[in-house]
Every structure is written in C-alpha cells, then in structure tokens.
Design a protein around this motif. Structure first.
Motif, PDB file in Angstrom:
ATOM      1  N   THR A  37      -4.871   1.902  -7.471  1.00  0.00           N
ATOM      2  CA  THR A  37      -6.054   1.539  -6.686  1.00  0.00           C
ATOM      3  C   THR A  37      -7.054   2.675  -6.498  1.00  0.00           C
ATOM      4  O   THR A  37      -8.264   2.436  -6.496  1.00  0.00           O
ATOM      5  CB  THR A  37      -5.610   1.028  -5.297  1.00  0.00           C
ATOM      6  N   LYS A  38      -6.563   3.902  -6.327  1.00  0.00           N
ATOM      7  CA  LYS A  38      -7.494   5.029  -6.135  1.00  0.00           C
ATOM      8  C   LYS A  38      -8.166   5.352  -7.470  1.00  0.00           C
ATOM      9  O   LYS A  38      -9.376   5.552  -7.548  1.00  0.00           O
ATOM     10  CB  LYS A  38      -6.706   6.231  -5.601  1.00  0.00           C
ATOM     11  N   THR A  39      -7.376   5.362  -8.525  1.00  0.00           N
ATOM     12  CA  THR A  39      -7.874   5.740  -9.854  1.00  0.00           C
ATOM     13  C   THR A  39      -8.979   4.812 -10.338  1.00  0.00           C
ATOM     14  O   THR A  39      -9.963   5.263 -10.922  1.00  0.00           O
ATOM     15  CB  THR A  39      -6.710   5.659 -10.876  1.00  0.00           C
TER      16      THR A  39
ATOM     17  N   SER B 195       0.832  -1.203   0.000  1.00  0.00           N
ATOM     18  CA  SER B 195       0.000   0.000   0.000  1.00  0.00           C
ATOM     19  C   SER B 195       0.864   1.249   0.000  1.00  0.00           C
ATOM     20  O   SER B 195       2.057   1.201   0.340  1.00  0.00           O
ATOM     21  CB  SER B 195      -0.939   0.006   1.210  1.00  0.00           C
ATOM     22  N   VAL B 196       0.248   2.338  -0.391  1.00  0.00           N
ATOM     23  CA  VAL B 196       0.952   3.617  -0.437  1.00  0.00           C
ATOM     24  C   VAL B 196       1.430   4.020   0.963  1.00  0.00           C
ATOM     25  O   VAL B 196       2.551   4.502   1.144  1.00  0.00           O
ATOM     26  CB  VAL B 196       0.013   4.684  -1.066  1.00  0.00           C
ATOM     27  N   VAL B 197       0.590   3.768   1.956  1.00  0.00           N
ATOM     28  CA  VAL B 197       0.989   4.132   3.319  1.00  0.00           C
ATOM     29  C   VAL B 197       2.192   3.292   3.764  1.00  0.00           C
ATOM     30  O   VAL B 197       3.041   3.753   4.522  1.00  0.00           O
ATOM     31  CB  VAL B 197      -0.213   4.035   4.298  1.00  0.00           C
ATOM     32  N   THR B 198       2.308   2.066   3.244  1.00  0.00           N
ATOM     33  CA  THR B 198       3.504   1.252   3.523  1.00  0.00           C
ATOM     34  C   THR B 198       4.750   1.987   3.039  1.00  0.00           C
ATOM     35  O   THR B 198       5.773   2.036   3.734  1.00  0.00           O
ATOM     36  CB  THR B 198       3.416  -0.120   2.807  1.00  0.00           C
TER      37      THR B 198
ATOM     38  N   SER C  90       6.766  11.639  -1.840  1.00  0.00           N
ATOM     39  CA  SER C  90       5.605  12.254  -2.477  1.00  0.00           C
ATOM     40  C   SER C  90       4.505  11.221  -2.699  1.00  0.00           C
ATOM     41  O   SER C  90       4.661  10.293  -3.491  1.00  0.00           O
ATOM     42  CB  SER C  90       6.034  12.887  -3.807  1.00  0.00           C
ATOM     43  N   ASP C  91       3.416  11.406  -1.979  1.00  0.00           N
ATOM     44  CA  ASP C  91       2.254  10.528  -2.116  1.00  0.00           C
ATOM     45  C   ASP C  91       1.429  11.058  -3.286  1.00  0.00           C
ATOM     46  O   ASP C  91       0.804  12.115  -3.190  1.00  0.00           O
ATOM     47  CB  ASP C  91       1.473  10.564  -0.796  1.00  0.00           C
ATOM     48  N   GLU C  92       1.456  10.315  -4.399  1.00  0.00           N
ATOM     49  CA  GLU C  92       0.791  10.788  -5.613  1.00  0.00           C
ATOM     50  C   GLU C  92      -0.343   9.842  -6.016  1.00  0.00           C
ATOM     51  O   GLU C  92      -0.654   9.684  -7.203  1.00  0.00           O
ATOM     52  CB  GLU C  92       1.847  11.004  -6.721  1.00  0.00           C
ATOM     53  N   ILE C  93      -0.972   9.258  -5.021  1.00  0.00           N
ATOM     54  CA  ILE C  93      -2.023   8.274  -5.294  1.00  0.00           C
ATOM     55  C   ILE C  93      -3.207   8.897  -6.043  1.00  0.00           C
ATOM     56  O   ILE C  93      -3.904   8.213  -6.782  1.00  0.00           O
ATOM     57  CB  ILE C  93      -2.484   7.579  -3.984  1.00  0.00           C
ATOM     58  N   HIS C  94      -3.420  10.202  -5.875  1.00  0.00           N
ATOM     59  CA  HIS C  94      -4.560  10.850  -6.560  1.00  0.00           C
ATOM     60  C   HIS C  94      -4.166  11.414  -7.931  1.00  0.00           C
ATOM     61  O   HIS C  94      -4.923  12.199  -8.506  1.00  0.00           O
ATOM     62  CB  HIS C  94      -5.125  11.971  -5.678  1.00  0.00           C
ATOM     63  N   CYS C  95      -2.999  11.021  -8.448  1.00  0.00           N
ATOM     64  CA  CYS C  95      -2.450  11.707  -9.623  1.00  0.00           C
ATOM     65  C   CYS C  95      -3.333  11.642 -10.869  1.00  0.00           C
ATOM     66  O   CYS C  95      -3.304  12.557 -11.691  1.00  0.00           O
ATOM     67  CB  CYS C  95      -1.069  11.164  -9.948  1.00  0.00           C
TER      68      CYS C  95
ATOM     69  N   HIS D 188      -3.283  17.149  -3.366  1.00  0.00           N
ATOM     70  CA  HIS D 188      -3.448  17.205  -1.921  1.00  0.00           C
ATOM     71  C   HIS D 188      -4.830  16.737  -1.458  1.00  0.00           C
ATOM     72  O   HIS D 188      -5.851  17.164  -1.994  1.00  0.00           O
ATOM     73  CB  HIS D 188      -3.215  18.641  -1.437  1.00  0.00           C
ATOM     74  N   ASN D 189      -4.815  15.894  -0.452  1.00  0.00           N
ATOM     75  CA  ASN D 189      -6.034  15.425   0.208  1.00  0.00           C
ATOM     76  C   ASN D 189      -5.968  15.849   1.665  1.00  0.00           C
ATOM     77  O   ASN D 189      -5.003  15.480   2.338  1.00  0.00           O
ATOM     78  CB  ASN D 189      -6.092  13.892   0.099  1.00  0.00           C
ATOM     79  N   PRO D 190      -6.938  16.578   2.226  1.00  0.00           N
ATOM     80  CA  PRO D 190      -8.158  17.044   1.569  1.00  0.00           C
ATOM     81  C   PRO D 190      -7.913  18.421   0.926  1.00  0.00           C
ATOM     82  O   PRO D 190      -6.856  18.990   1.103  1.00  0.00           O
ATOM     83  CB  PRO D 190      -9.114  17.206   2.750  1.00  0.00           C
TER      84      PRO D 190
END
Ligand SMILES: Cc1ncc(COP(=O)(O)O)c(C=O)c1O
Length: 389
Positions: free
Chosen positions: A234-236, A95-98, A199-204, A171-173
């Motif tokens: 996974t988010k996309t 996971s990204v948080v990992t 850089s957490d880019e899960i929402h890219c 950025h979230n939120p």
C-alpha cells in the motif's frame, strides 16, 4: 518518463484524510497539506484497471485468497529484494499497524516492556500503550547527520527484560535505511536476550540508489525465527485506502498463534478489490515505481537546494529512503506550538509537527514529498516566506 507525476489531481471532496481534513485539523481550508503519508499521484495504471474491472462485476460478495496472489508477493520479494519467502509464511491482515498490535498482544504479557527507537512513527506508541505494555525508548543518536542505533543503551534495555522490539526498517521519520551490519548487530542482541523483533518494513520498496533495503528476517533462519515482519504494497503503490497488508512469519508456532487470532477476530477475509490490486502492483507496476522514485528524489533534491537558499536555518536530513523529508527546525524553535503557528497560521502549510513522533522530534517537521513538484514549490515558498516574515 512514461508517467506524469507533475499532473495536478484534485483530491478535495474525495473524503481524503490529507486534503479534506485540513480545516478540522489545522484550522483553515486553504492550508496546503504535505503531511499524512499518502501520495498525490495516481496509483499505477495496471492497478486502476483491475479495480475498475472488479467494480464492474457489481456484486461485492465474499472472495478468497488465490495462489497467484501469494506468488505475486513471493516473486516480488525474490526479484526485488533477493528474499525468499514461502507462501505459507504469509498471513493477510487489514493493516501493518494491525500486525504490530496483534504481535504485542499475542507474544508479550501485560506490563512487559516493548522497545522502540524514537523518534518513530507515532502509532508505535499507541499500540504498546493501548495493549497495556510499557514503552521503553532507545532514542536514535544523531551521528554525522544520520540516525544511528544506540546499541549500548539497547543492551541495557534487553538485559533488563524487554520482551519485544518494534523495528522500523526503513525508519520513519528520518528516512534511514538500516544497513545489513547494523541489523546484524541488532539481531545478535535480540538472539542473546530472547527478544522478539516485530519489523515494520512498509517503506521497504521506497529506497534510493546506494541504500538497499535488507529484510531483517532475511539475515538468517535463526533470526527469522524470532521475527514478525509487517509488510504491504500500500505505501509503495499508493493504495493505503484499500486497507490490505500481510505479516510474514516463518516460525510455525508463532504463525499458528497469529493466524488463529486473525481468524477469531474475523479479519482474515480478502477484500473484493485488494487482492487484484496487490497482484497488479507487484506483477505489472515495477516501472511505475522506478519512475516514481526518480521523481520523488528530484523533489527531495529540489527541497534541499531551495531551503539552503531561502531558509538556511532549516537543516534537512538527507533521506536514504521513504518519500518523507525530516527537517531540523530547531534553529527556529523547539516549541511544537511555535512551529505549528508558523506552519498553519503564517505559511498556510501542514507538515507533520515532529513531537508527535516522540520528544526527540520536538523542533523537527516531516514533509511528504510524494506530490507534484508545483505543490512542493508552492508549499516551500510559503514556508520560507513565513520564516523570513
Ligand atoms: C512506518 C509505518 N508503518 C505503518 C504505516 C501505516 O500502515 P497501515 O496503514 O497499513 O497500518 C505507516 C504509514 O505511514 C508507516 O509509515
């Protein structure tokens, strides 16, 4: 539109965290959940098809990572974001948080300062604290209705010895998609003060027209060298339950350290389903993404117009990306308990209460817009009626 995002899909009794935990978390099973960030839409058809095919195999043995999987990732980022990633820069993690947590553990020491820009996705706090590091907040500034980075304060934190920064891009939120110029300024400071950027880019992939995503590591080779990028499909494509993600690390010595720890923890083996799902997502589901973004933007526009008419005290921040809408409810209350009571007891809805993203989020609520319009309409009506009441 080829896909029907209006379809109401029953998610109750599927062990859905979002739907089946409402009574436990919010006290009433009739609460409409628009909180945790997954979608109430089916995943793309190509993804569902390969998962069904993998299930048909009936033996769920060990599997391995193939070049075609890596190519699906590198091609996607090249095609969609003009970012060239080499296959050997990619390390799979669950996971990204990992990735965030491992990076802190591996590239900083106990007691070191790690910077975040609050309000921000709440696990950012947990991974810093849980690894015994010190959280340094560089609160985002609200300027003309948009969040901006406070570079003057950031520089004082970097100059005081911060070792790392967790960036959330987009950025979230708040749904802020950072512009190239902003990221370049940040990069310059990070290089000057030797700060590693995770850089957490899960929402890219979830950005709206006129707000293109810039991968932080794509700014230059020098910047890539101090960056760990946390990414996932996974988010996309609505696959978070598959628990699959990847870190992109071009710096060979950092990658070797990261890769070794991933192996020592034995979290490197590919899951039976994940690789095929990611390939089907990146190779065959781009039109689904385009259509989903149009639908979610429609939801955002609907919500903004509805609230302006029926709950004008609530001021939404216009999202540039993500499927999350950040509502300024401070005119109603800045007390988390009051907003929780309004949501859970009076309106029977569950949005995310803002103080979970940091003290700066008190008086705000985050609403998940990735749901059929009729659910959103119902939730907003219940919310507005409760405010009027
Ligand atoms: C910014 C951000 N990072 C990470 C995650 C979670 O990613 P994962 O489940 O891969 O850890 C989310 C989920 O909402 C998120 O918004």
């Amino acid at each position: 539109m080829a896909y029907n995002f209006d379809e109401l899909i029953e998610r109750r009794n599927t062990r859905s965290y979002k739907w089946d935990q409402v009574k436990t978390l919010f006290g009433d099973e009739d609460i409409l959940p628009l909180w945790v960030a997954d979608m109430d839409f089916y995943s793309p058809p190509a993804v569902r098809k390969v998962i069904q095919e993998r299930a048909e195999i009936g033996i769920f043995g060990y599997s391995f990572r193939t070049p075609s999987y890596l190519e699906s990732i590198t091609n996607w980022f090249k095609r969609r974001h003009q970012w060239t990633i080499k296959s050997d820069w990619i390390v799979d993690v669950p996971s990204v948080v990992t990735t965030l947590s491992l990076s802190i553990d591996l590239f900083t020491e106990k007691g070191d300062s790690v910077v975040i820009q609050s309000p921000v996705y709440y696990p950012f706090y947990d991974v810093i604290k849980g690894n015994g590091r010190k959280i340094e907040r560089n609160p985002l500034q609200m300027i003309n209705g948009r969040y901006e980075m406070d570079f003057a304060h950031l520089e004082t934190l970097f100059a005081a010895g911060a070792k790392m920064m967790l960036l959330c891009n987009p950025h979230n939120p708040g749904g802020r998609v950072w512009e190239r110029e902003t990221l370049e300024r940040l990069a310059q400071l990070a290089l000057q003060y030797n700060v590693i950027i995770v850089s957490d880019e899960i929402h890219c992939d979830l950005t709206f027209p006129e707000h293109p995503y810039t991968p932080f590591a794509s700014l230059s080779e020098e910047v890539a060298n101090i960056t760990v990028t946390a990414l996932a499909a996974t988010k996309t494509f609505n696959l978070p339950g598959l628990h699959t993600s990847f870190a992109v690390i071009s710096n060979p010595s950092m990658r070797a350290i990261f890769d070794q720890r991933v192996k020592v923890l034995s979290i490197h083996m590919a899951s039976h389903f994940a690789q095929d799902a990611v390939q089907a997502a990146y190779n065959e589901s781009e039109q689904w993404l385009e259509d989903m973004l149009v639908y979610v933007k429609g939801n955002m526009d609907y919500a903004v117009a509805y609230l302006a008419e029926h709950a004008p005290a609530i001021k939404p921040l216009l999202s540039e990306g993500t499927y999350l809408l950040w509502l300024d409810c401070r005119a109603i209350s800045e007390e988390p308990a009051v907003l929780k009571e309004l949501m859970h007891k009076k309106a029977k809805v569950a949005f995310n209460e803002g103080s979970m993203f940091g003290v700066e989020g008190a008086g705000w609520l985050r609403v998940n817009m990735a749901c059929p319009r009729s659910i959103l309409e119902q939730a907003l009506k219940q919310f507005a009626d409760a405010i009027k009441g």
